[in-house]
Enzyme design. Structure first.
Site, mmCIF file in Angstrom:
data_model
loop_
_atom_site.group_PDB
_atom_site.id
_atom_site.type_symbol
_atom_site.label_atom_id
_atom_site.label_comp_id
_atom_site.label_asym_id
_atom_site.label_seq_id
_atom_site.Cartn_x
_atom_site.Cartn_y
_atom_site.Cartn_z
ATOM 1 C CG ASP A 29 -3.600 -0.055 -8.047
ATOM 2 O OD1 ASP A 29 -4.420 -1.387 -9.141
ATOM 3 O OD2 ASP A 29 -3.881 0.622 -8.340
ATOM 4 C CG ASP B 95 -5.904 3.047 -8.461
ATOM 5 O OD1 ASP B 95 -7.205 2.744 -8.253
ATOM 6 O OD2 ASP B 95 -5.127 3.279 -7.909
ATOM 7 C CE LYS B 96 -1.942 2.114 -10.984
ATOM 8 N NZ LYS B 96 -2.899 2.123 -10.530
ATOM 9 C CB SER C 136 -2.174 3.292 -2.123
ATOM 10 O OG SER C 136 -3.887 3.675 -1.707
#
Length: 542
Positions: A78, A120-121, A468
């Site tokens: 990210d 993150d994902k 974020s």
């Protein structure tokens, strides 16, 4: 369906022939097959060390009596994708990750899985796959990055983003910005604050699908390698006992995660990801649940960006077991749930010691009586919006100001960095939702620029996109319905007054119902016209 499907009986002779081509022996063909799902690559700092983690996991699987088979999935950084078209692919990658793992696991009939995410994902995508597949499963992340003091205080990636704003405002020189840039990310690992990646890795512990230490042991510590070996051994034990992912990931364990989320002051993105996991599990999860848990759960930690501490400090203080032990004192944790250790939640944190009561506050001396997240509702967010309350200055908890409206992040960032945004403004960024973006971009660039320019205590930001986990200030995201779906945010005009009341969980546009109805009749919703490739497919299914 298990590995016997491809290795037992006369009919499996062709499959066994192919397995023998891998070098498998007769003895190995009799042992359980364990998939090792690795998101290693050479572009994401949080993933560049995952080859070492995978090697350790495979050693643990072999030690536990299984045969490991490593395969990969994708990972988007990210931070690198921030501020340009690449961020449209970040959230969208979550579904791709879940689907690709499902394809590999079903096609090759694994008996169990060890998941190696970090950023993150990837963590929620793997959680979704684990629930969907319902095999014995253990998660072990690559661990957080260290933050070091290079003479100017402890820095992290957010320090660089905020430094850009400070440099643009003339508060620091380009040489000073370069020094921050050089010092901020000193090791491999997920970025060192309680940003989204570390939030989700800590919540894997709280759910129970990861071993204690998963969220906090730094990436460069040898104890991270030992943890990976233990994860490989643990999945073999879960397989022997018939304990599958859904035995661990369920409504009650997600409830534990939500309580820990509030105590830690995690990223607002956890709301998106816990909801996705809940959907895979088959139970309801809505934003009002955040407020119910938040009202009951005190904030015990102030980790960057909300405070000065980083994840390494949380680890030193006792980690997630110490946090859960504090919450359990007030009955906020279900201690009887089963975990990947084969023990209960309560057994896992029995004996946990809080070694630093500034990093992890005693529950009777919390930083705040309420949790770190809040969901807001009102005529501007009928279906809700989310804010990281723990990272909002007290002066901004109640705030009203005129709207400065931008159709997209890029225009808003240009306005911020050029000094067009003034104290008292409410910056509105729309058409950045899942459909409108598409992809629901994170917006660390404008929020960090505001903070770096010293405006985070004077300017609010509202968007149908998201932020974020590194964002601080009155940054309210996930506004729903989004602009592309006809939400109120599509009809805001420059100068409209917006009222924010975080303690009362409200977000309202100060215009009459008649005026709003009139604007809906005379305004046209913008459409994405030239989508291609994966984003075109993504928009069809959201």
């Amino acid at each position: 369906m298990n590995s016997d499907t491809i290795k037992s009986g006369i009919k499996s002779a062709p499959q066994r022939s192919l397995l023998r081509a891998l070098g498998l022996t007769d003895g190995e063909l009799k042992r359980p097959f364990v998939g090792v799902v690795n998101s290693w690559n050479e572009i994401v700092p949080g993933h560049v060390n995952l080859d070492k983690i995978s090697k350790a996991v495979k050693e643990g699987v072999i030690s536990g009596g299984g045969v490991p088979f490593e395969f990969n999935t994708i990972a988007v950084c990210d931070g690198i994708a921030m501020g340009h078209v690449g961020m449209k692919y970040s959230l969208a990658s979550r579904e791709l990750i879940a689907d690709s793992i499902e394809c590999m696991a079903r096609a090759h009939c694994f008996d169990a899985l060890v998941f190696i995410p970090n950023c993150d994902k990837v963590v929620p995508g793997m959680l979704m796959a684990a629930v969907r597949l319902d095999l014995p499963s253990v998660f072990v992340s690559g661990g957080p990055m260290l933050s070091v003091d290079s003479g100017g205080g402890y820095a992290d990636l957010n320090s660089v983003f905020e430094g850009v704003g400070a440099c643009a405002a003339g508060k620091i020189s380009r040489e000073q910005l370069a020094a921050i840039e050089t010092a901020a990310c000193p090791t491999c690992g997920s970025c060192s604050g309680m940003f989204t990646a570390n939030s989700m890795n800590c919540l894997c512990e709280a759910i129970g699908i990861a071993l204690p230490g998963n969220g906090t042991v730094p990436a460069v510590y040898s104890s991270r390698i030992r943890l990976a070996k233990q994860a490989g051994e643990a999945v073999a034990e879960l397989l022997k006992r018939g304990i599958s992912a859904r035995s661990i990931i369920n409504q009650k364990s997600v409830g534990n995660a939500l309580a820990v989320d509030m105590a830690l002051g995690c990223s607002t993105n956890t709301a998106l990801h816990l909801a996705a996991v809940a959907k895979e599990c088959g139970f309801e999860f809505d934003l009002s649940q955040i407020n119910a848990v938040s009202r009951a759960t005190p904030t015990l930690c102030k980790l960057a960006p909300s405070g000065k501490h980083h994840v390494q400090d949380l680890d030193r203080a006792g980690g997630i077991p110490a946090v859960m032990a504090e919450l359990a004192k007030k009955g906020l944790i279900d201690t009887e749930l089963l975990t990947a250790t084969g023990k209960t939640v309560g057994e896992n944190f029995r004996g946990a010691v809080n070694r630093d009561r500034d990093v992890i506050r005693d529950i009777d001396n919390a930083y705040s009586e309420s949790g770190g997240l809040a969901a807001l509702f009102g005529n501007l967010a009928q279906e809700g919006a989310v804010v990281k309350r723990g990272a909002v200055d007290k002066s901004m908890l109640k705030f009203s100001g005129p709207a400065r409206v931008f159709d997209g992040e890029d225009a808003a960032y240009r306005a911020v960095i050029s000094g067009e945004i003034k104290k008292g403004d409410v910056v509105v960024i729309r058409y950045e939702g899942p459909a409108g973006g598409p992809g629901m971009r994170e917006m660390l660039s404008p929020t960090s620029a505001l903070a770096g320019m010293g405006l985070d205590k004077d300017v609010a930001l509202i968007t149908d996109g998201r932020f974020s986990g590194a964002t601080r200030g009155a940054a309210i995201g996930h506004v729903a319905p989004e602009a592309a779906k006809g939400g109120t945010i599509a009809y805001i005009r420059d100068g409209d007054l917006i009222d924010i009341d975080i303690p009362s969980y409200s977000l309202n546009l100060r215009i009459s119902d008649d005026e709003l109805a009139s604007r809906k009749k005379t305004s046209k919703i913008k459409e994405n016209r030239e989508l291609t490739g994966y984003l075109k497919k993504y928009v069809r299914f959201i």
